[in-house]
Write a protein that holds these residues in place. Structure first.
Motif, PDB file in Angstrom:
ATOM      1  N   THR A   1      30.687  37.635  37.409  1.00  0.00           N
ATOM      2  CA  THR A   1      31.272  37.146  38.654  1.00  0.00           C
ATOM      3  C   THR A   1      32.736  37.552  38.757  1.00  0.00           C
ATOM      4  OG1 THR A   1      29.737  35.283  38.656  1.00  0.00           O
ATOM      5  CG2 THR A   1      31.671  35.091  40.064  1.00  0.00           C
TER       6      THR A   1
ATOM      7  N   ARG B   1      32.909  40.751  40.462  1.00  0.00           N
ATOM      8  CA  ARG B   1      32.694  40.590  41.915  1.00  0.00           C
ATOM      9  C   ARG B   1      34.002  40.205  42.603  1.00  0.00           C
ATOM     10  NH1 ARG B   1      33.449  36.429  45.843  1.00  0.00           N
ATOM     11  NH2 ARG B   1      32.046  36.886  47.592  1.00  0.00           N
ATOM     12  N   PHE B   2      34.777  39.279  41.993  1.00  0.00           N
ATOM     13  CA  PHE B   2      36.056  38.893  42.576  1.00  0.00           C
ATOM     14  C   PHE B   2      37.045  40.056  42.541  1.00  0.00           C
ATOM     15  CE2 PHE B   2      34.875  34.367  41.372  1.00  0.00           C
ATOM     16  CZ  PHE B   2      34.665  33.969  42.687  1.00  0.00           C
TER      17      PHE B   2
ATOM     18  N   VAL C   1      36.351  43.209  42.811  1.00  0.00           N
ATOM     19  CA  VAL C   1      35.997  44.145  43.892  1.00  0.00           C
ATOM     20  C   VAL C   1      36.653  43.719  45.196  1.00  0.00           C
ATOM     21  CG1 VAL C   1      34.069  44.998  45.287  1.00  0.00           C
ATOM     22  CG2 VAL C   1      33.851  44.883  42.799  1.00  0.00           C
ATOM     23  N   ASP C   2      36.786  42.418  45.407  1.00  0.00           N
ATOM     24  CA  ASP C   2      37.431  41.885  46.608  1.00  0.00           C
ATOM     25  C   ASP C   2      38.935  41.674  46.429  1.00  0.00           C
ATOM     26  OD1 ASP C   2      34.988  41.834  47.890  1.00  0.00           O
ATOM     27  OD2 ASP C   2      34.559  39.753  47.333  1.00  0.00           O
ATOM     28  N   SER C   3      39.477  42.181  45.303  1.00  0.00           N
ATOM     29  CA  SER C   3      40.921  42.068  44.992  1.00  0.00           C
ATOM     30  C   SER C   3      41.389  40.626  44.867  1.00  0.00           C
ATOM     31  CB  SER C   3      41.765  42.801  46.064  1.00  0.00           C
ATOM     32  OG  SER C   3      41.450  44.185  46.082  1.00  0.00           O
ATOM     33  N   GLU C   4      40.492  39.744  44.480  1.00  0.00           N
ATOM     34  CA  GLU C   4      40.854  38.347  44.212  1.00  0.00           C
ATOM     35  C   GLU C   4      41.108  38.214  42.708  1.00  0.00           C
ATOM     36  OE1 GLU C   4      38.694  35.356  46.923  1.00  0.00           O
ATOM     37  OE2 GLU C   4      37.204  36.940  46.622  1.00  0.00           O
ATOM     38  N   TRP C   5      42.289  38.670  42.293  1.00  0.00           N
ATOM     39  CA  TRP C   5      42.576  38.836  40.864  1.00  0.00           C
ATOM     40  C   TRP C   5      42.646  37.513  40.121  1.00  0.00           C
ATOM     41  CZ3 TRP C   5      41.276  43.491  40.514  1.00  0.00           C
ATOM     42  CH2 TRP C   5      41.661  44.448  41.478  1.00  0.00           C
TER      43      TRP C   5
ATOM     44  N   LYS D   1      41.020  34.739  40.775  1.00  0.00           N
ATOM     45  CA  LYS D   1      39.658  34.262  40.586  1.00  0.00           C
ATOM     46  C   LYS D   1      38.922  35.092  39.537  1.00  0.00           C
ATOM     47  CE  LYS D   1      39.035  32.320  45.227  1.00  0.00           C
ATOM     48  NZ  LYS D   1      38.229  32.381  46.481  1.00  0.00           N
TER      49      LYS D   1
ATOM     50  N   TRP E   1      42.125  47.022  39.083  1.00  0.00           N
ATOM     51  CA  TRP E   1      43.477  46.491  39.283  1.00  0.00           C
ATOM     52  C   TRP E   1      44.542  47.563  39.107  1.00  0.00           C
ATOM     53  CZ3 TRP E   1      47.346  45.232  35.386  1.00  0.00           C
ATOM     54  CH2 TRP E   1      48.438  44.527  35.908  1.00  0.00           C
TER      55      TRP E   1
END
Length: 265
Positions: free
Chosen positions: A16, A19-20, A22-26, A28, A80
């Protein structure tokens, strides 16, 4: 059943994190890897408490560790920073994942070995997979704490990732949590410290994780020195044992010679 379910949750948490990323939610993404680390620390203890250790569980744990602390951190760091490297960013990410797999394979190959000098002395051989993932994320922690884009630069991240990958497959002795023994008089202080650490993690997670990572890295030279002292004590004890054994053998030979027919008057 319960320990294997916890291990599977750790694997899912690690994936997971990708997955975060990929959405640049570093944040998370890092949190997902940290949760995987917590679950990884729980499954073995749960298995021992329930007396539910099994070969299947051990193999599942290794596969989960490879994904959560090798493959997932490698992909997160690539997305990243390392993807901006001109040529070898993906190679550096692969190095982290491959070295994690090699470390786990070495651990599994030695699990039934009778002679394990590091383990018998209370040390790990190299940096464990969860700790390796934490060390690999050191530039990300610095970036989140300081906001400096310099820590995200591929020419900073790449050598660091390669260094951590080498630490994972090295023979450097590192402290093992299983060897930590807290005296009864210090247990209340230890519990209070753990509670305060948990509160600090909730208040300022990246600062605390950065501090933990730096402290762990700083402990490696001390673990080297500690294991060197253990080796010296073992060598001294072995030398004394050999000398004592040779002395007894000499006395026995002398006694046999004294009682032999040729030695009698």
């Amino acid at each position: 059943m319960v320990p294997n379910a916890v291990t599977a949750l750790a694997l899912c948490s690690g994936l997971t994190g990708v997955r975060f990323a990929v959405d640049s939610e570093w944040e998370k993404a890092l949190a997902a890897i940290i949760i995987a680390g917590v679950l990884d620390g729980m499954d073995g203890r749960i298995a021992r408490l329930l007396r539910a250790q099994s070969k299947f569980g051990a193999e599942l744990d290794s596969l989960s560790d490879n994904v959560a602390f090798g493959t997932a951190p490698a992909l997160i760091l690539f997305l990243w920073s390392l993807q901006h490297a001109p040529k070898f960013g993906w190679v550096a990410a692969l190095a982290l994942a491959v070295c994690c797999a090699l470390r786990l394979a070495r651990f599994n190959a030695r699990i039934d070995a009778t002679e394990q000098p590091h383990k018998s002395a209370g040390f790990n051989t190299g940096v464990p997979a969860p700790a390796g993932a934490g060390l690999a994320f050191l530039p990300v922690f610095l970036w989140l704490v300081t906001g400096s884009v310099w820590f995200q630069a591929w020419y900073v991240v790449m050598p660091w990732v390669l260094f951590v990958a080498l630490l994972m497959i090295s023979s450097v002795p590192t402290y093992s949590w299983s060897s930590v023994r807290i005296r009864s008089g210090w247990r209340l202080f230890a519990l209070a410290g753990i509670a305060l650490l948990g509160a600090a993690l909730l208040t300022a997670p990246w600062h605390v994780l950065l501090a933990i990572t730096v402290v762990y890295l700083g402990m490696i030279p001390f673990s080297l020195a500690s294991y060197a002292r253990v080796k010296q004590r073992r060598a001294t004890a072995l030398g004394r044992g050999s000398a004592g054994g040779n002395g007894h053998a000499s006395e026995a030979r002398a006694g046999r010679a004294a009682t032999s027919p040729e030695a009698r008057p």
